[in-house]
Design a protein around this motif. Structure first.
Motif, mmCIF file in Angstrom:
data_model
loop_
_atom_site.group_PDB
_atom_site.id
_atom_site.type_symbol
_atom_site.label_atom_id
_atom_site.label_comp_id
_atom_site.label_asym_id
_atom_site.label_seq_id
_atom_site.Cartn_x
_atom_site.Cartn_y
_atom_site.Cartn_z
ATOM 1 N N THR A 108 0.848 -1.191 0.000
ATOM 2 C CA THR A 108 0.000 0.000 0.000
ATOM 3 C C THR A 108 0.884 1.241 0.000
ATOM 4 O O THR A 108 2.111 1.142 0.048
ATOM 5 N N LYS A 109 0.250 2.370 0.022
ATOM 6 C CA LYS A 109 0.982 3.640 0.031
ATOM 7 C C LYS A 109 1.918 3.738 1.228
ATOM 8 O O LYS A 109 3.032 4.257 1.123
ATOM 9 N N THR A 110 1.493 3.223 2.362
ATOM 10 C CA THR A 110 2.272 3.376 3.590
ATOM 11 C C THR A 110 2.945 2.087 4.045
ATOM 12 O O THR A 110 3.733 2.111 4.988
ATOM 13 N N ILE A 111 2.628 0.955 3.433
ATOM 14 C CA ILE A 111 3.245 -0.324 3.808
ATOM 15 C C ILE A 111 3.904 -0.919 2.575
ATOM 16 O O ILE A 111 3.239 -1.394 1.659
ATOM 17 N N LEU A 112 5.220 -0.875 2.565
ATOM 18 C CA LEU A 112 5.994 -1.396 1.435
ATOM 19 C C LEU A 112 7.007 -2.381 1.999
ATOM 20 O O LEU A 112 8.081 -2.004 2.462
ATOM 21 N N GLN A 113 6.633 -3.654 2.006
ATOM 22 C CA GLN A 113 7.505 -4.670 2.562
ATOM 23 C C GLN A 113 7.323 -5.975 1.792
ATOM 24 O O GLN A 113 6.286 -6.199 1.168
ATOM 25 N N SER A 114 8.331 -6.841 1.841
ATOM 26 C CA SER A 114 8.317 -8.047 1.031
ATOM 27 C C SER A 114 7.181 -8.987 1.409
ATOM 28 O O SER A 114 6.658 -9.717 0.570
ATOM 29 N N GLY A 115 6.796 -8.990 2.686
ATOM 30 C CA GLY A 115 5.725 -9.880 3.116
ATOM 31 C C GLY A 115 4.358 -9.474 2.621
ATOM 32 O O GLY A 115 3.449 -10.300 2.512
ATOM 33 N N GLY A 116 4.211 -8.183 2.297
ATOM 34 C CA GLY A 116 2.928 -7.686 1.823
ATOM 35 C C GLY A 116 1.872 -7.697 2.914
ATOM 36 O O GLY A 116 2.147 -7.977 4.081
ATOM 37 N N ILE A 117 0.639 -7.398 2.540
ATOM 38 C CA ILE A 117 -0.472 -7.442 3.479
ATOM 39 C C ILE A 117 -1.637 -8.177 2.826
ATOM 40 O O ILE A 117 -1.726 -8.266 1.602
ATOM 41 N N VAL A 118 -2.498 -8.706 3.652
ATOM 42 C CA VAL A 118 -3.700 -9.363 3.154
ATOM 43 C C VAL A 118 -4.912 -8.705 3.790
ATOM 44 O O VAL A 118 -4.832 -8.132 4.877
ATOM 45 N N LYS A 119 -6.044 -8.782 3.091
ATOM 46 C CA LYS A 119 -7.303 -8.244 3.573
ATOM 47 C C LYS A 119 -8.366 -9.320 3.445
ATOM 48 O O LYS A 119 -8.467 -9.986 2.405
ATOM 49 N N ALA A 120 -9.154 -9.498 4.469
ATOM 50 C CA ALA A 120 -10.236 -10.481 4.447
ATOM 51 C C ALA A 120 -11.566 -9.770 4.247
ATOM 52 O O ALA A 120 -11.769 -8.652 4.738
ATOM 53 N N LEU A 121 -12.473 -10.406 3.518
ATOM 54 C CA LEU A 121 -13.800 -9.853 3.277
ATOM 55 C C LEU A 121 -14.843 -10.612 4.086
ATOM 56 O O LEU A 121 -14.688 -11.791 4.388
ATOM 57 N N SER A 122 -15.918 -9.928 4.410
ATOM 58 C CA SER A 122 -17.038 -10.572 5.092
ATOM 59 C C SER A 122 -17.729 -11.547 4.144
ATOM 60 O O SER A 122 -17.461 -11.565 2.938
ATOM 61 N N THR A 123 -18.629 -12.326 4.698
ATOM 62 C CA THR A 123 -19.343 -13.309 3.877
ATOM 63 C C THR A 123 -20.110 -12.636 2.748
ATOM 64 O O THR A 123 -20.058 -13.074 1.587
ATOM 65 N N ARG A 124 -20.834 -11.561 3.078
ATOM 66 C CA ARG A 124 -21.631 -10.897 2.039
ATOM 67 C C ARG A 124 -20.740 -10.250 0.989
ATOM 68 O O ARG A 124 -20.998 -10.380 -0.214
ATOM 69 N N SER A 125 -19.707 -9.540 1.421
ATOM 70 C CA SER A 125 -18.806 -8.899 0.461
ATOM 71 C C SER A 125 -18.099 -9.929 -0.399
ATOM 72 O O SER A 125 -17.890 -9.719 -1.604
ATOM 73 N N SER A 126 -17.727 -11.073 0.201
ATOM 74 C CA SER A 126 -17.106 -12.153 -0.569
ATOM 75 C C SER A 126 -18.050 -12.635 -1.663
ATOM 76 O O SER A 126 -17.652 -12.851 -2.814
ATOM 77 N N GLY A 127 -19.331 -12.782 -1.301
ATOM 78 C CA GLY A 127 -20.320 -13.237 -2.279
ATOM 79 C C GLY A 127 -20.480 -12.277 -3.434
ATOM 80 O O GLY A 127 -20.574 -12.695 -4.604
ATOM 81 N N ARG A 128 -20.503 -10.990 -3.141
ATOM 82 C CA ARG A 128 -20.669 -9.998 -4.211
ATOM 83 C C ARG A 128 -19.455 -9.999 -5.142
ATOM 84 O O ARG A 128 -19.589 -9.863 -6.356
ATOM 85 N N LEU A 129 -18.259 -10.139 -4.575
ATOM 86 C CA LEU A 129 -17.062 -10.156 -5.410
ATOM 87 C C LEU A 129 -17.020 -11.412 -6.282
ATOM 88 O O LEU A 129 -16.728 -11.333 -7.484
ATOM 89 N N LEU A 130 -17.333 -12.557 -5.718
ATOM 90 C CA LEU A 130 -17.309 -13.808 -6.487
ATOM 91 C C LEU A 130 -18.392 -13.823 -7.561
ATOM 92 O O LEU A 130 -18.185 -14.355 -8.659
ATOM 93 N N THR A 131 -19.542 -13.216 -7.267
ATOM 94 C CA THR A 131 -20.608 -13.109 -8.280
ATOM 95 C C THR A 131 -20.123 -12.311 -9.477
ATOM 96 O O THR A 131 -20.355 -12.675 -10.640
ATOM 97 N N TRP A 132 -19.434 -11.198 -9.219
ATOM 98 C CA TRP A 132 -18.888 -10.374 -10.303
ATOM 99 C C TRP A 132 -17.853 -11.158 -11.114
ATOM 100 O O TRP A 132 -17.866 -11.128 -12.349
ATOM 101 N N ILE A 133 -16.952 -11.858 -10.442
ATOM 102 C CA ILE A 133 -15.908 -12.606 -11.148
ATOM 103 C C ILE A 133 -16.521 -13.655 -12.072
ATOM 104 O O ILE A 133 -16.110 -13.803 -13.235
ATOM 105 N N ARG A 134 -17.518 -14.382 -11.568
ATOM 106 C CA ARG A 134 -18.165 -15.402 -12.401
ATOM 107 C C ARG A 134 -18.922 -14.780 -13.565
ATOM 108 O O ARG A 134 -18.823 -15.234 -14.701
ATOM 109 N N ALA A 135 -19.693 -13.722 -13.299
ATOM 110 C CA ALA A 135 -20.498 -13.093 -14.346
ATOM 111 C C ALA A 135 -19.630 -12.491 -15.441
ATOM 112 O O ALA A 135 -20.001 -12.490 -16.629
#
Length: 342
Positions: free
Chosen positions: A197-224
């Motif tokens: 990110t803008k403020t975190i620049l490291q080799s390990g990187g960062i991860v972000k988790a999504l809620s169940t509903r947000s995960s569903g909306r993202l996966l619906t878009w990817i499939r469609a």
């Protein structure tokens, strides 16, 4: 190098073997040490300041403290915000340091000039602008409107605002996410490998988790959109008016195109009125709205400042406090004291 010619063109009488030119060449060679946005800002400020120097017969590089004072006062007189004036001063100082020169900003005269500019602006009513917050009720409203839409654009926009709100990522960070960055946890929810990110620049990187509903909306878009088997495709790509994705897109959407998502979302949410703003900015939802809204929602839920900063990868407490100041206003010690007495 193209950028080097920009630098040397701004220095009267510069020769290819000049020490100053050599230092600038080294600066340009290592421009990847800075973010693309910082580099673009630097070149923009250089051109603006150089034009002013030419018109007023001043030296651009090196720049004297007297000339920098006059330049900063010129920006203020032209109606530039104090934050813009500060950016110009900082980038001029950055250019001087990397050219092996003493930055004119260290002069007490320049320090006093900047304090005068800030004080004058604040006393005349200038306030720091803030993006219109995009909060949980706004997300719920759009979710109800778009989740069953047959239009790919709506599905993409809904997935985008869900990810923006759920991760607090900046718009540029959202734009470079790719399909390969999406993985599934054992419970089916999505995990995003953001990398940096803008403020975190490291080799390990960062991860972000999504809620169940947000995960569903993202996966619906990817499939469609047919992106599931395209790991190199950007996650949020353009949708043609024919309701199709035009092949695999590996180039991130432009900032104006991403801003259009927010404008479209606000229109569909029925919030068409433009808010009164300082200097005409932030009249509607924009790329920072989800970060502001999510921070405010967390503050309302009693989440600590440290946790909010971690979620939004902020490094300065005052930034978060500015975003949540309205939420925190009634949590002050004196308010609690007075209401206990009442």
């Amino acid at each position: 190098m193209k950028d080097l010619s920009v630098f040397t063109d701004l220095i009267p009488g510069a020769a290819p073997d000049d020490d100053l030119t050599g230092r600038l060449a080294a600066f340009v060679r290592h421009r990847e040490a800075f973010s693309p946005n910082t580099w673009r800002q630097l070149l923009s400020v250089m051109r603006i300041c150089w034009r002013w120097s030419q018109e007023n017969r001043r030296s651009f590089l090196p720049m004297s403290p007297e000339d920098l004072q006059d330049y900063l006062f010129h920006l203020q007189a032209a109606g530039r915000a104090t934050s813009t004036v500060s950016v110009h001063a900082a980038l001029i100082a950055m250019l001087h340091r990397n050219a092996g020169l003493i930055p004119p900003t260290v002069s007490p005269d320049v320090v006093r000039a900047r304090k005068k500019i800030n004080r004058t602006a604040i006393m005349s009513g200038e306030r720091t602008g803030q993006a219109v917050p995009f909060c949980r009720p706004d997300l719920d409203r759009l979710d109800a409107l778009w989740q069953q839409s047959p239009r790919l654009q709506h599905l993409r926009d809904l997935a985008f605002v869900h990810v923006a709100y759920g991760t607090l990522l900046r718009m540029s960070e959202l734009s470079r996410l790719r399909v390969r960055d999406v993985t599934r946890a054992t419970d089916g929810r999505v995990i995003l490998d953001v990398g940096w990110t803008k403020t975190i620049l490291q080799s390990g990187g960062i991860v972000k988790a999504l809620s169940t509903r947000s995960s569903g909306r993202l996966l619906t878009w990817i499939r469609a959109a047919g992106l599931a088997d395209e790991p190199d495709a950007v996650l949020f790509c353009p949708v043609h008016r024919s309701n199709k994705v035009n092949g695999v897109t590996t180039v991130p959407m432009s900032a104006p195109s991403l801003e259009d998502i927010w404008r479209r979302a606000r229109r569909y949410a029925g919030q068409t009125s433009r808010q009164e703003t300082n200097k005409g900015r932030y009249a509607s939802w924009s790329g920072h709205s989800a970060r502001v809204g999510a921070a405010q929602d967390m503050a309302r839920k009693g989440v600590s400042i440290a946790q909010i900063m971690q979620e939004g990868t902020w490094t300065q407490t005052q930034t978060v406090m500015r975003y949540i100041r309205m939420v925190e206003a009634h949590k002050g010690a004196m308010v609690a004291l007075m209401e206990d007495d009442d």
